[in-house]
Scaffold this motif. Sequence first.
Motif, mmCIF file in Angstrom:
data_model
loop_
_atom_site.group_PDB
_atom_site.id
_atom_site.type_symbol
_atom_site.label_atom_id
_atom_site.label_comp_id
_atom_site.label_asym_id
_atom_site.label_seq_id
_atom_site.Cartn_x
_atom_site.Cartn_y
_atom_site.Cartn_z
ATOM 1 N N ARG A 1 1.744 6.631 -6.875
ATOM 2 C CA ARG A 1 0.682 7.863 -7.214
ATOM 3 C C ARG A 1 1.457 9.204 -7.086
ATOM 4 O O ARG A 1 0.994 10.385 -7.910
ATOM 5 C CB ARG A 1 -0.437 7.690 -6.242
ATOM 6 C CG ARG A 1 -1.461 6.390 -6.691
ATOM 7 C CD ARG A 1 -2.807 6.502 -5.924
ATOM 8 N NE ARG A 1 -2.733 6.641 -4.538
ATOM 9 C CZ ARG A 1 -2.668 5.467 -3.799
ATOM 10 N NH1 ARG A 1 -2.867 4.117 -4.446
ATOM 11 N NH2 ARG A 1 -2.504 5.517 -2.239
ATOM 12 N N LYS A 2 2.243 9.296 -6.166
ATOM 13 C CA LYS A 2 2.875 10.940 -5.577
ATOM 14 C C LYS A 2 3.872 11.118 -6.709
ATOM 15 O O LYS A 2 3.912 12.205 -7.249
ATOM 16 C CB LYS A 2 3.443 10.448 -4.332
ATOM 17 C CG LYS A 2 4.014 11.858 -3.655
ATOM 18 C CD LYS A 2 4.506 11.395 -2.218
ATOM 19 C CE LYS A 2 5.314 12.786 -1.641
ATOM 20 N NZ LYS A 2 5.626 12.340 -0.385
ATOM 21 N N GLU B 1 0.921 -1.421 -0.013
ATOM 22 C CA GLU B 1 0.019 -0.017 -0.089
ATOM 23 C C GLU B 1 0.790 1.309 -0.120
ATOM 24 O O GLU B 1 0.645 2.387 -0.630
ATOM 25 C CB GLU B 1 -0.855 -0.092 1.297
ATOM 26 C CG GLU B 1 -2.050 -0.981 1.103
ATOM 27 C CD GLU B 1 -2.873 -1.114 2.502
ATOM 28 O OE1 GLU B 1 -2.454 -0.594 3.282
ATOM 29 O OE2 GLU B 1 -3.787 -1.937 2.235
ATOM 30 N N LYS B 2 2.028 1.139 0.766
ATOM 31 C CA LYS B 2 3.106 2.403 0.792
ATOM 32 C C LYS B 2 3.733 2.449 -0.800
ATOM 33 O O LYS B 2 3.729 3.643 -0.824
ATOM 34 C CB LYS B 2 3.712 2.149 1.901
ATOM 35 C CG LYS B 2 3.463 2.143 3.221
ATOM 36 C CD LYS B 2 4.524 2.057 4.255
ATOM 37 C CE LYS B 2 5.739 2.794 4.132
ATOM 38 N NZ LYS B 2 6.803 2.506 5.202
ATOM 39 N N ARG C 1 2.444 1.781 -3.482
ATOM 40 C CA ARG C 1 1.315 2.294 -4.181
ATOM 41 C C ARG C 1 1.041 3.912 -4.213
ATOM 42 O O ARG C 1 0.738 4.567 -5.132
ATOM 43 C CB ARG C 1 -0.181 1.612 -4.005
ATOM 44 C CG ARG C 1 0.100 0.110 -4.678
ATOM 45 C CD ARG C 1 -1.587 -0.348 -5.019
ATOM 46 N NE ARG C 1 -2.444 -0.156 -3.672
ATOM 47 C CZ ARG C 1 -2.868 -1.197 -3.030
ATOM 48 N NH1 ARG C 1 -2.464 -2.414 -3.267
ATOM 49 N NH2 ARG C 1 -3.906 -0.782 -1.995
ATOM 50 N N GLU C 2 1.265 4.112 -3.064
ATOM 51 C CA GLU C 2 0.961 5.532 -2.678
ATOM 52 C C GLU C 2 2.115 6.276 -3.162
ATOM 53 O O GLU C 2 2.069 7.455 -3.715
ATOM 54 C CB GLU C 2 1.160 5.814 -1.081
ATOM 55 C CG GLU C 2 0.841 7.151 -0.420
ATOM 56 C CD GLU C 2 0.910 7.296 0.953
ATOM 57 O OE1 GLU C 2 0.770 8.512 1.382
ATOM 58 O OE2 GLU C 2 0.760 6.555 1.375
ATOM 59 N N HIS D 1 -3.998 -3.026 -7.258
ATOM 60 C CA HIS D 1 -5.223 -2.173 -6.534
ATOM 61 C C HIS D 1 -6.452 -2.666 -6.833
ATOM 62 O O HIS D 1 -7.174 -3.011 -5.889
ATOM 63 C CB HIS D 1 -4.969 -0.878 -6.701
ATOM 64 C CG HIS D 1 -5.809 0.343 -5.791
ATOM 65 N ND1 HIS D 1 -5.526 1.535 -5.700
ATOM 66 C CD2 HIS D 1 -6.636 -0.003 -4.875
ATOM 67 C CE1 HIS D 1 -6.372 2.132 -4.705
ATOM 68 N NE2 HIS D 1 -7.157 1.128 -4.105
#
Length: 567
Positions: free
Chosen positions: A241-242, A234-235, A237-238, A430
């Motif tokens: 996106r960033k 999850e980190k 994936r974040e 995701h």
Amino acid sequence: MKFSQMKYNRPDIEQAKKEIIGLTEAFEKAESYDKAKELFIAVDRFERSIDTQATLASIRHSIDTRDEFYDDEVQFWNNAGPELAEYLQNWKAALLKSKFRKELAEEFGEIIFTNAEIELKTFSPEIIPELQKENDLVQQYHKLLASAQIPFEGKTYTLSQLSPFKNCADDDRRLAAWKAEGQWYKDHQAEYDAIYDELTHLRDTMGKKLGYGGYTQLGYYRMGRNCYTKADVEKFREAVRKYLVPVADGIYREQAKRLGKEYPMSFADNALMFRSGNPKPQGSADDILAAGKKFYDELSPETSEFFRMMLDNELMDVLSTEGKDGGGYCTSLYDYDVPFIFANFNGTQGDVEVVTHEAGHAFADWYNRKRIPKETIWPSMEGCEVHSMSMEFFAWKNVEDFFGKDSRKFLYSHLAGALTFIPYGTMVDHFQHLVYEKPDMTPRERHDAWKELLGVYMPWMKLDGEIPFYSEGEGWQRQSHIYSTPFYYIDYCLAQTVSLEFWAMIQDDVDNAWKHYIAYTEQGGSRVFTELLKNAGLESPFDENTLKSVCHKANDWLNNFDLTGIE
């Protein structure tokens, strides 16, 4: 030995069960380490033999899914594999309880016990019917893909054969090819929806039977995740996106300018990197393989020996033919200490990437072929993908042999593609988490979830209804991993991040980069992923700064790359 000479023999599964029971019982009774080791190696030989026969059947079936003999054999293995799993799990349990565990770990590595503990969490005899049905459904999906006969411009094409038209520089022709492909999927929509719906519920049932409340945790165990968690993913994936989605967005905005298109572009227009057409390899399939041979001859003595062995022994089936399964893969034939490469050449730059990507897997397999047990030949899947994705970048030094006049086009599009792939691959991951969190979603709700994620991870895609299959959120059904190997796809994204580290090293000193590559590869599957990286002097993709750094370096290179004279 040539692949065509390798004999396939369906084993007697009842006899195989007796054999593994006997080996397990003898191991439990062993009074000395020498005896325990002898039986440990005997079990490895047993597993290699069983796996080799199953793999031969699978390869020959994927080469021609219409072959009735191998279709029956794959069906046999769909049922036999889960049955044998019960007895192999008993072996793993005995291994974990062995009074010689310390000595075995010292000689063969602690990872065999780490992975055995995970494997025991993936199985119970209670889920054998679901495992068998899962195998059948995945086979059904692949046969459906392989059956495609798509009418286009007065002829019919398989999905792979249609691909060059989907990259055509002529806007009308390219769009027509995308529409033809999308219509074929639309015509089979009910079948794809039904297969996936049943798979989702089957997997959810397996997870609940094993006490996980659903499939996600079981899926992580089945992928052999031994050094990171759902929270780590999850980190990542974040961070994608960033840092990466904005970079990829900028790449597509520049592409729209080159093409004279309005941003965001349609799926068909996003597929065209340059107005004059995407890079194409020069020459025939034989020419590509010859260029591959030259590349591996020049790269190192080991790669030269490896690739010549692959060619001499017919260990690559690369032409796209009727009835052939889609995609590409590399697998192991353990009894012969060789890998095998399956692919579908179609005249696009992907043909070259097969010779480098899949051969990256194959080289790692061959390089570690003498490891015991066989499970230490390969690392976990994200570790394997580092071998392949990084090898693609080492081939840059031979780009002229592969692409000739399109060399500069390829260098730009390959690096741009590596960056823009990660948001897509992360979106696949995701999406699967959403699916297995809510297994009772209707097919339409799944399509809507994919469409919503497109807006987050791929905002450069115009969802205007021009190609309904894609714009209505159904394009995920082309991605076979979603059907066959849940939660696999993030492995590509983690590995692509590491491969971009190698790309940066190669720009500075290719010989130094190769030393790091060998330092990584020679460990085989003897360590968990993060340790393999550390031992080879590489950064972890789970460190946010790693992704940030490689994005910055690669984007700077693209922004400063000379595209003069390329339309």
